[in-house]
Design an enzyme around this catalytic site. Structure first.
Site, PDB file in Angstrom:
ATOM      1  N   TYR A 139      -1.839  -0.717  10.939  1.00  0.00           N
ATOM      2  CA  TYR A 139      -2.108  -1.325   9.629  1.00  0.00           C
ATOM      3  C   TYR A 139      -0.914  -1.132   8.701  1.00  0.00           C
ATOM      4  O   TYR A 139      -0.428  -2.085   8.074  1.00  0.00           O
ATOM      5  CB  TYR A 139      -3.374  -0.707   8.999  1.00  0.00           C
ATOM      6  CG  TYR A 139      -3.490  -1.008   7.518  1.00  0.00           C
ATOM      7  CD1 TYR A 139      -3.786  -2.278   7.067  1.00  0.00           C
ATOM      8  CD2 TYR A 139      -3.251  -0.008   6.565  1.00  0.00           C
ATOM      9  CE1 TYR A 139      -3.853  -2.563   5.705  1.00  0.00           C
ATOM     10  CE2 TYR A 139      -3.320  -0.274   5.205  1.00  0.00           C
ATOM     11  CZ  TYR A 139      -3.621  -1.557   4.784  1.00  0.00           C
ATOM     12  OH  TYR A 139      -3.671  -1.823   3.444  1.00  0.00           O
TER      13      TYR A 139
ATOM     14  N   SER B 294       0.830  -1.202   0.000  1.00  0.00           N
ATOM     15  CA  SER B 294       0.000   0.000   0.000  1.00  0.00           C
ATOM     16  C   SER B 294       0.863   1.250   0.000  1.00  0.00           C
ATOM     17  O   SER B 294       1.969   1.254   0.564  1.00  0.00           O
ATOM     18  CB  SER B 294      -0.861  -0.029   1.266  1.00  0.00           C
ATOM     19  OG  SER B 294      -1.462   1.220   1.492  1.00  0.00           O
TER      20      SER B 294
ATOM     21  N   LYS C 116       2.079  -3.801   6.789  1.00  0.00           N
ATOM     22  CA  LYS C 116       2.523  -3.841   5.382  1.00  0.00           C
ATOM     23  C   LYS C 116       4.042  -3.715   5.305  1.00  0.00           C
ATOM     24  O   LYS C 116       4.689  -4.429   4.524  1.00  0.00           O
ATOM     25  CB  LYS C 116       1.859  -2.713   4.579  1.00  0.00           C
ATOM     26  CG  LYS C 116       0.369  -2.867   4.397  1.00  0.00           C
ATOM     27  CD  LYS C 116       0.003  -4.082   3.554  1.00  0.00           C
ATOM     28  CE  LYS C 116      -1.485  -4.275   3.399  1.00  0.00           C
ATOM     29  NZ  LYS C 116      -1.870  -5.583   2.880  1.00  0.00           N
TER      30      LYS C 116
HETATM   31  P1  NAD Z   1     -11.122  -6.588   1.355  1.00  0.00           P
HETATM   32  O1  NAD Z   1     -11.336  -6.527   2.813  1.00  0.00           O
HETATM   33  O2  NAD Z   1     -12.284  -6.346   0.460  1.00  0.00           O
HETATM   34  O3  NAD Z   1     -10.441  -7.985   0.946  1.00  0.00           O
HETATM   35  C1  NAD Z   1      -9.588  -8.680   1.810  1.00  0.00           C
HETATM   36  C2  NAD Z   1     -10.114 -10.103   1.924  1.00  0.00           C
HETATM   37  O4  NAD Z   1      -9.250 -10.861   2.792  1.00  0.00           O
HETATM   38  C3  NAD Z   1     -11.523 -10.152   2.531  1.00  0.00           C
HETATM   39  O5  NAD Z   1     -12.360 -10.898   1.655  1.00  0.00           O
HETATM   40  C4  NAD Z   1     -11.328 -10.873   3.871  1.00  0.00           C
HETATM   41  O6  NAD Z   1     -12.445 -11.645   4.213  1.00  0.00           O
HETATM   42  C5  NAD Z   1     -10.071 -11.696   3.610  1.00  0.00           C
HETATM   43  N1  NAD Z   1      -9.271 -12.035   4.797  1.00  0.00           N
HETATM   44  C6  NAD Z   1      -8.816 -11.206   5.756  1.00  0.00           C
HETATM   45  N2  NAD Z   1      -8.099 -11.886   6.666  1.00  0.00           N
HETATM   46  C7  NAD Z   1      -8.089 -13.188   6.267  1.00  0.00           C
HETATM   47  C8  NAD Z   1      -7.514 -14.378   6.778  1.00  0.00           C
HETATM   48  N3  NAD Z   1      -6.825 -14.390   7.925  1.00  0.00           N
HETATM   49  N4  NAD Z   1      -7.704 -15.536   6.113  1.00  0.00           N
HETATM   50  C9  NAD Z   1      -8.415 -15.557   4.957  1.00  0.00           C
HETATM   51  N5  NAD Z   1      -8.989 -14.462   4.426  1.00  0.00           N
HETATM   52  C10 NAD Z   1      -8.827 -13.294   5.075  1.00  0.00           C
HETATM   53  O7  NAD Z   1      -9.948  -5.554   1.004  1.00  0.00           O
HETATM   54  P2  NAD Z   1      -9.408  -5.046  -0.403  1.00  0.00           P
HETATM   55  O8  NAD Z   1      -9.711  -3.597  -0.493  1.00  0.00           O
HETATM   56  O9  NAD Z   1      -9.838  -5.944  -1.477  1.00  0.00           O
HETATM   57  O10 NAD Z   1      -7.845  -5.162  -0.132  1.00  0.00           O
HETATM   58  C11 NAD Z   1      -7.099  -6.288  -0.552  1.00  0.00           C
HETATM   59  C12 NAD Z   1      -5.661  -6.107  -0.110  1.00  0.00           C
HETATM   60  O11 NAD Z   1      -5.152  -4.899  -0.666  1.00  0.00           O
HETATM   61  C13 NAD Z   1      -5.474  -6.000   1.398  1.00  0.00           C
HETATM   62  O12 NAD Z   1      -4.292  -6.683   1.762  1.00  0.00           O
HETATM   63  C14 NAD Z   1      -5.320  -4.505   1.624  1.00  0.00           C
HETATM   64  O13 NAD Z   1      -4.546  -4.230   2.774  1.00  0.00           O
HETATM   65  C15 NAD Z   1      -4.598  -4.088   0.357  1.00  0.00           C
HETATM   66  N6  NAD Z   1      -4.806  -2.671   0.018  1.00  0.00           N
HETATM   67  C16 NAD Z   1      -6.071  -2.196  -0.088  1.00  0.00           C
HETATM   68  C17 NAD Z   1      -6.283  -0.846  -0.386  1.00  0.00           C
HETATM   69  C18 NAD Z   1      -7.673  -0.260  -0.433  1.00  0.00           C
HETATM   70  O14 NAD Z   1      -7.811   0.949  -0.260  1.00  0.00           O
HETATM   71  N7  NAD Z   1      -8.720  -1.047  -0.679  1.00  0.00           N
HETATM   72  C19 NAD Z   1      -5.173  -0.013  -0.610  1.00  0.00           C
HETATM   73  C20 NAD Z   1      -3.894  -0.551  -0.522  1.00  0.00           C
HETATM   74  C21 NAD Z   1      -3.721  -1.895  -0.204  1.00  0.00           C
HETATM   75  C1  WQD Z   2      -9.175   9.985   0.934  1.00  0.00           C
HETATM   76  C2  WQD Z   2      -9.337  11.478   1.177  1.00  0.00           C
HETATM   77  C3  WQD Z   2      -9.556  12.010   3.500  1.00  0.00           C
HETATM   78  C4  WQD Z   2     -13.397  10.027   4.097  1.00  0.00           C
HETATM   79  C5  WQD Z   2      -6.698   4.908   3.046  1.00  0.00           C
HETATM   80  C6  WQD Z   2      -5.627   4.191   3.826  1.00  0.00           C
HETATM   81  C7  WQD Z   2      -4.547   3.710   2.905  1.00  0.00           C
HETATM   82  C8  WQD Z   2      -5.125   2.873   1.760  1.00  0.00           C
HETATM   83  C9  WQD Z   2      -6.239   3.588   1.071  1.00  0.00           C
HETATM   84  C10 WQD Z   2      -5.066   0.566   2.357  1.00  0.00           C
HETATM   85  C11 WQD Z   2      -8.526  11.983   2.373  1.00  0.00           C
HETATM   86  C12 WQD Z   2     -10.823  12.367   2.758  1.00  0.00           C
HETATM   87  C13 WQD Z   2     -12.239  10.525   3.544  1.00  0.00           C
HETATM   88  C14 WQD Z   2     -14.407  10.934   4.510  1.00  0.00           C
HETATM   89  C15 WQD Z   2     -13.025  12.748   3.773  1.00  0.00           C
HETATM   90  N1  WQD Z   2      -5.710   1.660   2.247  1.00  0.00           N
HETATM   91  N2  WQD Z   2     -12.044  11.857   3.378  1.00  0.00           N
HETATM   92  N3  WQD Z   2     -14.169  12.271   4.331  1.00  0.00           N
HETATM   93  O1  WQD Z   2      -6.879   7.948   3.812  1.00  0.00           O
HETATM   94  O2  WQD Z   2      -5.981   8.290   1.469  1.00  0.00           O
HETATM   95  O3  WQD Z   2      -6.090   6.025   2.398  1.00  0.00           O
HETATM   96  O4  WQD Z   2      -7.214   4.023   2.040  1.00  0.00           O
HETATM   97  O5  WQD Z   2      -3.910   0.368   2.221  1.00  0.00           O
HETATM   98  O6  WQD Z   2      -3.683   2.975   3.686  1.00  0.00           O
HETATM   99  O7  WQD Z   2      -5.091   5.107   4.773  1.00  0.00           O
HETATM  100  O8  WQD Z   2      -8.196   7.152   1.786  1.00  0.00           O
HETATM  101  O9  WQD Z   2     -10.527   7.253   1.094  1.00  0.00           O
HETATM  102  O10 WQD Z   2      -9.993   7.316   3.549  1.00  0.00           O
HETATM  103  O11 WQD Z   2      -9.443   9.283   2.134  1.00  0.00           O
HETATM  104  O12 WQD Z   2     -12.867  13.971   3.645  1.00  0.00           O
HETATM  105  O13 WQD Z   2     -15.456  10.549   5.040  1.00  0.00           O
HETATM  106  O14 WQD Z   2     -10.712  11.749   1.505  1.00  0.00           O
HETATM  107  O15 WQD Z   2      -9.278  12.971   4.498  1.00  0.00           O
HETATM  108  O16 WQD Z   2      -8.085  13.279   2.063  1.00  0.00           O
HETATM  109  P1  WQD Z   2      -6.740   7.452   2.448  1.00  0.00           P
HETATM  110  P2  WQD Z   2      -9.615   7.675   2.165  1.00  0.00           P
END
Ligand code: NAD
Ligand code: WQD
Length: 336
Positions: free
Chosen positions: A148, A124, A152
């Site tokens: 979190y 991430s 990572k």
């Molecule tokens: P999500 O929660 O929709 O998907 C994650 C899945 O993992 C879920 O279906 C959950 O049930 C499963 N899971 C969690 N712990 C588990 C375990 N111990 N065993 C088996 N399954 C398990 O999230 P997502 O948005 O699809 O994210 C996927 C990956 O990408 C995550 O690792 C997340 O940290 C990373 N990521 C997400 C974002 C984002 O903003 N969505 C940004 C950067 C990185």
């Molecule tokens: C985006 C912008 C908020 C909600 C997070 C995690 C990051 C990654 C992606 C997993 C910011 C603003 C948000 C609201 C708002 N996840 N905001 N009102 O914080 O960039 O990233 O998700 O890895 O690790 O930190 O994403 O969508 O929460 O926020 O004003 O109700 O929207 O302040 O500027 P963020 P976000």
């Protein structure tokens, strides 16, 4: 090729399964359904006409995971499974460390025991913390502000050490920026369990009237209009990035790290305006104080992925809004 997708029922995982099947891969998913529904996979099957073998399985349970590796010969693993809510990780750090890190260790150990050494990991942009400069390059300093993010960083280090210990491992670390939107058919998308933490699902839930108004966190950042700037990336572009990463694995890259972002930052107010213009739905909002831990500006330098993976995001902000809205409108209660 047979691919094991952990967390494949989730938001990014289900979109990636769709692209994998469309690219001719055989997909096996393990997921404990902690934050997802199996229905997402059934819909991917419907959209693609393909099939997905699903195992409801927790990565914290070693035996069933090991048994699966004994039964099936995987060519590679894409590891999405993890907990991802920043604020929840501050409240429950041990749960986050245990689930994300122990789960990954169990997975890597099972892979070692069965001689599988091709791995793609969901990292991430959170590993860059408050960046010193934008656009952010992959060699920028790594630091993070919450449990979190630390999971990572620790997992990235574990995977780097694993590659140092045995150069037969091929590992691609993908650092996602802000994934949003949904597949254009409107059948799969993001389905938060509770009130959304992230901007996009919050906006779409205000759009359908589930939530009254958006609180904009901070109007005094040093940005174009005072609100936070992020690199929003269409989830389908992100999913396609995993297909390119799979192709990279076949070339034996060793350990490689790529940003998956667009390289363009938009403010919260710009996102609201784009959403309103695209959907003709008004989003009432109020600017309130900053959210602790938020950074002012974060966007990627995506050039390395373009050069080495041949990947570049194709879908713009309006398409992210249109596709995310179609999913929300067609499925007001998500997969339930
Ligand atoms: P999500 O929660 O929709 O998907 C994650 C899945 O993992 C879920 O279906 C959950 O049930 C499963 N899971 C969690 N712990 C588990 C375990 N111990 N065993 C088996 N399954 C398990 O999230 P997502 O948005 O699809 O994210 C996927 C990956 O990408 C995550 O690792 C997340 O940290 C990373 N990521 C997400 C974002 C984002 O903003 N969505 C940004 C950067 C990185
Ligand atoms: C985006 C912008 C908020 C909600 C997070 C995690 C990051 C990654 C992606 C997993 C910011 C603003 C948000 C609201 C708002 N996840 N905001 N009102 O914080 O960039 O990233 O998700 O890895 O690790 O930190 O994403 O969508 O929460 O926020 O004003 O109700 O929207 O302040 O500027 P963020 P976000």
């Amino acid at each position: 090729m047979h691919i094991l997708v952990t967390g494949g029922a989730g938001y990014i995982g289900s979109h990636t399964c769709l692209e994998l099947i469309n690219s001719g891969y055989q997909v096996v998913v393990v997921d404990n359904l902690d934050n997802s529904k199996e229905e997402s996979l059934r819909r991917v099957e419907r959209i693609t006409g393909g099939s997905i073998e699903f195992h409801k399985l927790d990565l914290l349970n070693i035996e069933p995971l090991d048994a699966l590796f004994s039964q099936r010969r995987f060519d590679a693993v894409i590891h999405f499974a993890g907990l991802k809510a920043v604020s929840e990780s501050v409240q429950a750090p041990l749960r986050y460390y245990h689930n994300n890190i122990t789960g990954t260790l169990n997975l890597c150990n099972a892979m070692c025991r069965h001689g599988i050494r091709n791995f793609v990991f969901s990292s991430s942009a959170t590993v860059y913390g408050d960046p010193e400069a934008v656009p952010i390059r992959e060699d920028a300093p790594l630091k993070t502000t919450n449990p979190y993010g630390r999971t990572k960083l620790v997992i990235e280090d574990i995977l780097k050490d694993l590659h140092v210990s045995d150069s037969r491992w091929n590992i691609v670390l993908l650092r996602y920026f802000n994934p949003v939107g949904a597949h254009e058919g409107g059948e799969i998308g993001e389905d938060p369990n509770d009130v959304p933490n992230n901007l996009f699902p919050y906006i779409t839930q205000v759009g359908i009237g589930k939530l009254d108004k958006l609180l904009v966190f901070g109007g005094d950042y040093p940005t174009i209009d005072g609100t936070g700037v992020r690199d929003y990336i269409h989830v389908v572009d992100l999913a396609i990035g995993h297909i390119r990463a799979m192709e990279k694995l076949k070339t034996g890259p060793g350990l490689a790290v790529y940003n998956l972002g667009t390289g363009v930052g938009y403010s919260v107010l710009q996102v609201i305006t784009a959403f309103e213009e695209t959907t003709q739905v008004a989003i009432p909002y109020e600017i309130v104080g900053r959210r602790p831990g938020d950074v002012a500006v974060c966007y990627a330098e995506p050039g390395l992925a373009e050069k080495e993976l041949g990947w570049r995001a194709q879908r713009g902000l309006k398409q992210m809004c249109a596709d995310g809205w179609r999913w929300q409108k067609n499925n007001p209660d998500g997969f339930r």
